[in-house]
Write an enzyme that holds these catalytic residues in place. Structure first.
Site, short mmCIF file in Angstrom:
data_model
loop_
_atom_site.label_atom_id
_atom_site.label_comp_id
_atom_site.label_asym_id
_atom_site.label_seq_id
_atom_site.Cartn_x
_atom_site.Cartn_y
_atom_site.Cartn_z
N CYS A 37 9.02 -5.42 14.14
CA CYS A 37 8.66 -4.44 15.30
C CYS A 37 7.37 -4.63 15.91
O CYS A 37 6.26 -4.99 15.12
CB CYS A 37 8.71 -3.07 15.01
N CYS A 92 3.92 -2.67 15.16
CA CYS A 92 3.92 -2.40 13.44
C CYS A 92 2.88 -3.58 12.99
O CYS A 92 3.37 -4.85 12.76
CB CYS A 92 4.86 -2.25 12.93
N CYS A 142 7.74 -6.97 6.13
CA CYS A 142 8.70 -6.71 6.52
C CYS A 142 9.44 -7.63 7.72
O CYS A 142 8.80 -8.33 8.38
CB CYS A 142 8.76 -5.27 7.38
N CYS A 183 0.68 2.44 8.82
CA CYS A 183 1.42 1.37 8.30
C CYS A 183 0.59 -0.27 8.43
O CYS A 183 0.43 -0.60 9.26
CB CYS A 183 2.42 1.25 9.06
N CYS A 235 3.84 8.40 0.25
CA CYS A 235 4.49 7.37 1.03
C CYS A 235 4.45 6.12 0.41
O CYS A 235 3.44 5.80 0.15
CB CYS A 235 3.63 7.35 2.34
N GLU A 290 0.95 -1.08 0.01
CA GLU A 290 0.02 0.07 -0.03
C GLU A 290 0.87 1.30 -0.06
O GLU A 290 1.99 1.27 0.43
CB GLU A 290 -0.94 0.03 1.03
N1 SAH Z 1 10.74 0.35 8.10
C1 SAH Z 1 10.98 1.71 8.16
C2 SAH Z 1 9.76 2.68 7.30
C3 SAH Z 1 8.44 2.08 7.43
S1 SAH Z 1 7.65 2.01 9.01
C4 SAH Z 1 10.83 2.22 9.65
O1 SAH Z 1 10.52 1.74 10.58
O2 SAH Z 1 11.10 3.42 9.81
C5 SAH Z 1 6.98 3.97 8.97
C6 SAH Z 1 6.83 4.52 10.36
O3 SAH Z 1 5.50 3.89 10.90
C7 SAH Z 1 7.76 4.15 11.35
O4 SAH Z 1 8.23 5.26 11.90
C8 SAH Z 1 7.08 3.09 12.50
O5 SAH Z 1 7.66 3.37 13.68
C9 SAH Z 1 5.75 3.72 12.21
N2 SAH Z 1 4.60 2.91 12.61
C10 SAH Z 1 4.57 1.74 12.76
N3 SAH Z 1 3.47 1.08 13.24
C11 SAH Z 1 2.72 2.08 13.78
C12 SAH Z 1 1.65 2.13 14.43
N4 SAH Z 1 0.76 1.05 14.58
N5 SAH Z 1 1.02 3.40 14.81
C13 SAH Z 1 2.13 4.57 14.55
N6 SAH Z 1 3.19 4.50 13.96
C14 SAH Z 1 3.48 3.21 13.26
FE1 SF4 Z 2 9.31 -2.92 9.66
FE2 SF4 Z 2 7.33 -1.70 10.59
FE3 SF4 Z 2 9.53 -2.05 11.95
FE4 SF4 Z 2 9.28 -0.35 9.89
S1 SF4 Z 2 8.16 -0.41 11.84
S2 SF4 Z 2 11.06 -1.87 10.42
S3 SF4 Z 2 7.87 -1.67 8.55
S4 SF4 Z 2 8.39 -3.86 11.30
#
Ligand code: SAH
Ligand code: SF4
Length: 350
Positions: free
Chosen positions: A114, A117, A110, A332, A103, A90
């Site tokens: 995390c 996420c 991924c 995300c 974006c 997306e």
């Molecule tokens: N992998 C890269 C880029 C994609 S994630 C990274 O981690 O930076 C993009 C952003 O979304 C990151 O800053 C992450 O911390 C944030 N993010 C992921 N899940 C989220 C959620 N449920 N609520 C708010 N921000 C979130």
């Molecule tokens: Fe991957 Fe989500 Fe962590 Fe970004 S925040 S590195 S997309 S798992």
């Protein structure tokens, strides 16, 4: 068949040379593909008919299929694309004042896992190819209204861009090439969870903005919510940020997803201020965006504003990122999740 969107300028030069054509043909074709967004080889009217016919024998122009577009009341548009192997990614178009930011996703899924996420929790499928990266730009351009133009590109969608380093760098070269999409270097940002070698390499090889998802102020908490921290702990990450070139005006963006009672205390804010001392940066505070089955909560507004005030009082530029497109689940990985839920439901009902 090869896809003409799978080549950088240098690579296209090589293709054209192999076809026995003059180098200026590469410039012509490249311009058609990226500047004029040609949808077919036939539309390249100043390329000779004979060459077009030859190109059509081995090349196509293709992009991922847009399955669904959702528009939020705040103007945010989110679209879901299907790749040739059925993977789904997306992308989000976010209007903010006179900016329109796209974006882009860098991977299907991924591998970094995390805990907060949705993409991370659903696992890794594969890296996106160049045409799947730039296909998101073409698709977004197709959604623009009269007089609208994309002003900024952030690689902040699904996936870890620095784990798809080579294709991301090829994509950046097309984005920032005057003969390509023509974005200025300071309008392109790569967001990383903190892959230290990748950050150092990017600093040396590209001249674009860096955003880092810091999200914690101690290794203990960061280890827990971002497993990559065990490999590249905070002190190494901060050291890489200190070394990131900033040409006097570029700032690293520090992203900090706020999780209630995990990383949102006044002590965290003070520690964050201490950790970032000496790093030219601005701080984006992002209240956690919940999703079905998520184990965290967003802190209440009071806690968020106290946290940002501590940072501001320490001299930082910190802003709270309003949750854009909350009504269309623009966080995300969420549209993909919802779409698959819906499909499963439909299958169940049928
Ligand atoms: N992998 C890269 C880029 C994609 S994630 C990274 O981690 O930076 C993009 C952003 O979304 C990151 O800053 C992450 O911390 C944030 N993010 C992921 N899940 C989220 C959620 N449920 N609520 C708010 N921000 C979130
Ligand atoms: Fe991957 Fe989500 Fe962590 Fe970004 S925040 S590195 S997309 S798992």
């Amino acid at each position: 068949m090869k896809n003409l969107r799978d080549f950088t300028y240098e690579e296209l030069l090589e293709e054209v040379r192999e076809l026995g054509e003059k180098p200026y043909r590469a410039e012509q074709i490249y311009g058609w593909v990226y500047r004029k967004c040609a949808a077919s080889i036939d539309s390249m009217t100043d390329v000779s008919k004979a060459l077009r016919e030859r190109l059509k024998e081995s090349y196509t122009i293709e992009g991922p299929n847009v399955l669904e577009v959702k528009t939020s009341f705040d103007g945010t548009k989110k679209f879901l694309s299907e790749l040739s192997d059925g993977s789904r990614i997306e992308s989000v178009l976010i209007p903010e004042g006179d900016r329109l930011t796209l974006c882009v996703s860098s991977q299907a899924g991924c591998a970094l896992g995390c805990r907060f996420c949705m993409t991370g929790l659903s696992g890794f499928t594969r890296n996106l190819t160049l045409s799947e990266l730039n296909g998101q730009v073409f698709a977004a351009k197709g959604l623009l209204g009269e007089g609208e133009a994309i002003t900024n590109i952030v690689l902040m969608g699904m996936g870890e861009p620095l784990n798809n380093y080579d294709n991301v760098l090829r994509f950046v070269s097309i984005l920032t090439d005057g003969k390509g999409f023509g974005f200025s270097h300071n309008k392109v940002t790569v967001s990383t969870a903190g892959l230290v070698p990748g950050i150092r390499r990017l600093g040396a090889e590209a001249n674009i903005n860096l955003a880092v998802s810091l999200n914690a102020t101690t290794d203990e908490v960061r280890d827990r919510i971002m497993p990559i921290n065990k490999k590249y702990p905070l002190d190494e990450l901060l050291d890489a940020l200190r070394g990131y070139p900033h040409n006097g005006k570029k700032h690293v963006t520090i992203e900090y997803v706020m999780l209630a009672n995990v990383n949102d205390s006044v002590e965290d804010a003070r520690r964050l201020a201490r950790l970032l001392r000496g790093i030219p940066c601005k701080i984006n505070l992002i209240p956690f965006n919940p999703f079905p089955g998520s184990r965290y909560q967003a802190p209440d507004n009071q806690r968020v504003s106290t946290f940002s005030k501590v940072l501001q009082d320490s001299g930082y530029f910190a802003i709270v990122r309003a949750s854009k497109g909350a009504d269309i689940q623009a966080a995300c990985g969420q549209l993909k999740g919802r779409y698959e839920e819906l499909e499963a439901g439909e299958e169940g009902a049928g």
